[in-house]
Design an enzyme around this catalytic site. Structure first.
Site, short mmCIF file in Angstrom:
data_model
loop_
_atom_site.label_atom_id
_atom_site.label_comp_id
_atom_site.label_asym_id
_atom_site.label_seq_id
_atom_site.Cartn_x
_atom_site.Cartn_y
_atom_site.Cartn_z
N LYS A 234 87.42 39.98 23.20
CA LYS A 234 88.50 39.38 22.40
C LYS A 234 89.67 40.36 22.27
CE LYS A 234 85.21 36.36 20.13
NZ LYS A 234 84.32 36.06 19.02
N ASP B 171 88.84 31.06 13.47
CA ASP B 171 87.59 30.49 13.98
C ASP B 171 87.41 29.05 13.48
OD1 ASP B 171 86.02 31.68 15.82
OD2 ASP B 171 84.79 32.85 14.41
N GLN C 257 83.02 38.37 13.19
CA GLN C 257 82.07 38.06 14.27
C GLN C 257 80.72 37.65 13.68
OE1 GLN C 257 82.81 37.94 17.58
NE2 GLN C 257 80.74 37.20 17.95
#
Ligand code: NAP
Length: 290
Positions: free
Chosen positions: A51, A120, A95
């Site tokens: 990422k 997200d 994460q």
């Protein structure tokens, strides 16, 4: 059978994103993504470093925060609150999964992320907005923050020129991360959607109704030729580590003889997920800069 090439589609989308970043920079805004990685899980380390690499390649600023697995939920919340208040940070990525000792704090941490920075798309406010979206145009025009992998699936179909409206879509898997937002995105694109899961009776015959079959189960080669209507579009979301390497949820060799279109693993759906994270970071920057 025609292959849907996730890498090629991701590269095409990244070309568009570079232009969007250039126009934001002309207005004095450099999109910024903060990543939070807790503990030592090897797969999570690889995901986060990919990422950060994608940010570097596109010219998005990245702010990485690596915390030890012994950190407390309060310390994570404190960091998230600081990032919420940092004007250089437009997107915050925590994460997942969190280490076992913190797993019960997952929802609390997600709920602390400013919904405007929730790249997200997991904050309840963003899931609610997606649920209430009238159609796909509303989702695009309002720069809604939607879970990256299902968003990537929709872009893969659109970029491949495959119609969604009016199609029978069957999604196997009902997770908050993939299955549920995928169903809402297909609905917003006027598909007729069925969601299947581990309690579905006679899964093969349910799947055989699908013009578009999406597998997000987490079981290698689970979907066989018996699940496929001839000519169907088959999207394989699964990423399963096996002794023979990374395998999808679809038995590729068996299904390719029946499907009309199929995504490979690797190089299919997974290839678009990080690009969608970049897309969401830019969307968040555009909205916050208004
Ligand atoms: P998850 O939370 O474990 O959900 C799995 C779903 O599959 C559940 O809804 C479960 O049903 C269903 N399922 C399990 N066994 C089944 C069976 N025998 N028949 C029918 N349905 C069954 O998984 P997830 O997070 O959605 O991820 C699914 C897969 O996608 C994993 O391989 C993951 O690694 C991969 N993934 C890939 C990306 C990417 O970037 N490409 C992103 C996210 C996830 P119940 O609800 O009834 O238990």
């Amino acid at each position: 059978m025609q292959l849907i090439d996730g890498k090629k589609i991701a590269a095409e989308i990244r070309g568009d994103l570079k232009q969007q970043i250039a126009s934001l920079k002309e207005r004095g805004v450099t999109p910024g993504l903060a990543t939070i990685l807790i503990g030592e899980d090897a797969a999570s380390h690889v995901y986060v470093s990919n990422k950060i690499k994608a940010c570097d390649e596109l010219g998005i600023r990245s702010f990485h925060h690596a915390l030890s697995a012994t950190v407390t939920a309060e310390e994570i919340v404190h960091l998230i609150r600081n990032l919420n208040g940092d004007s250089q940070v437009h997107g915050i990525l925590l994460q997942l999964p969190l280490p076992k000792s913190l797993i019960d704090a997952t929802d609390r941490c997600i709920n602390e992320i400013d919904p405007a920075k929730d790249v997200d798309g997991l904050h309840p406010q963003n899931i609610g907005r997606l649920c209430a979206a009238k159609n796909w145009s509303a989702i695009e025009q309002q720069n809604m923050l939607v879970s990256c992998t299902p968003l990537g699936v929709i872009y893969m179909l659109k970029k491949s020129g495959l119609p969604i409206a009016g199609k029978r879509v069957v999604i196997v898997g009902r997770s908050n991360l993939f299955g549920k937002p995928a169903a809402l995105l297909f609905l917003a694109n006027d598909a007729t959607v069925t969601m299947a899961h581990s309690k579905t009776v006679d899964l093969p015959s349910v799947c055989r109704e699908a013009d578009i079959l999406v597998a997000a189960i987490g079981k290698p080669r689970f979907i066989t030729a018996a699940h496929i209507k001839p000519g169907a579009v088959v999207l394989d979301v699964g990423i399963n580590r096996t002794p023979e390497g990374i395998k999808g949820d679809v038995d590729f060799d068996a299904v390719k003889a029946v499907a009309g279109w199929l995504t490979p693993v690797p190089g299919g759906v997974g290839a678009t997920t990080i690009t969608m994270l970049m897309h969401n970071t830019i969307a968040a920057a555009r909205r916050l800069a208004q």
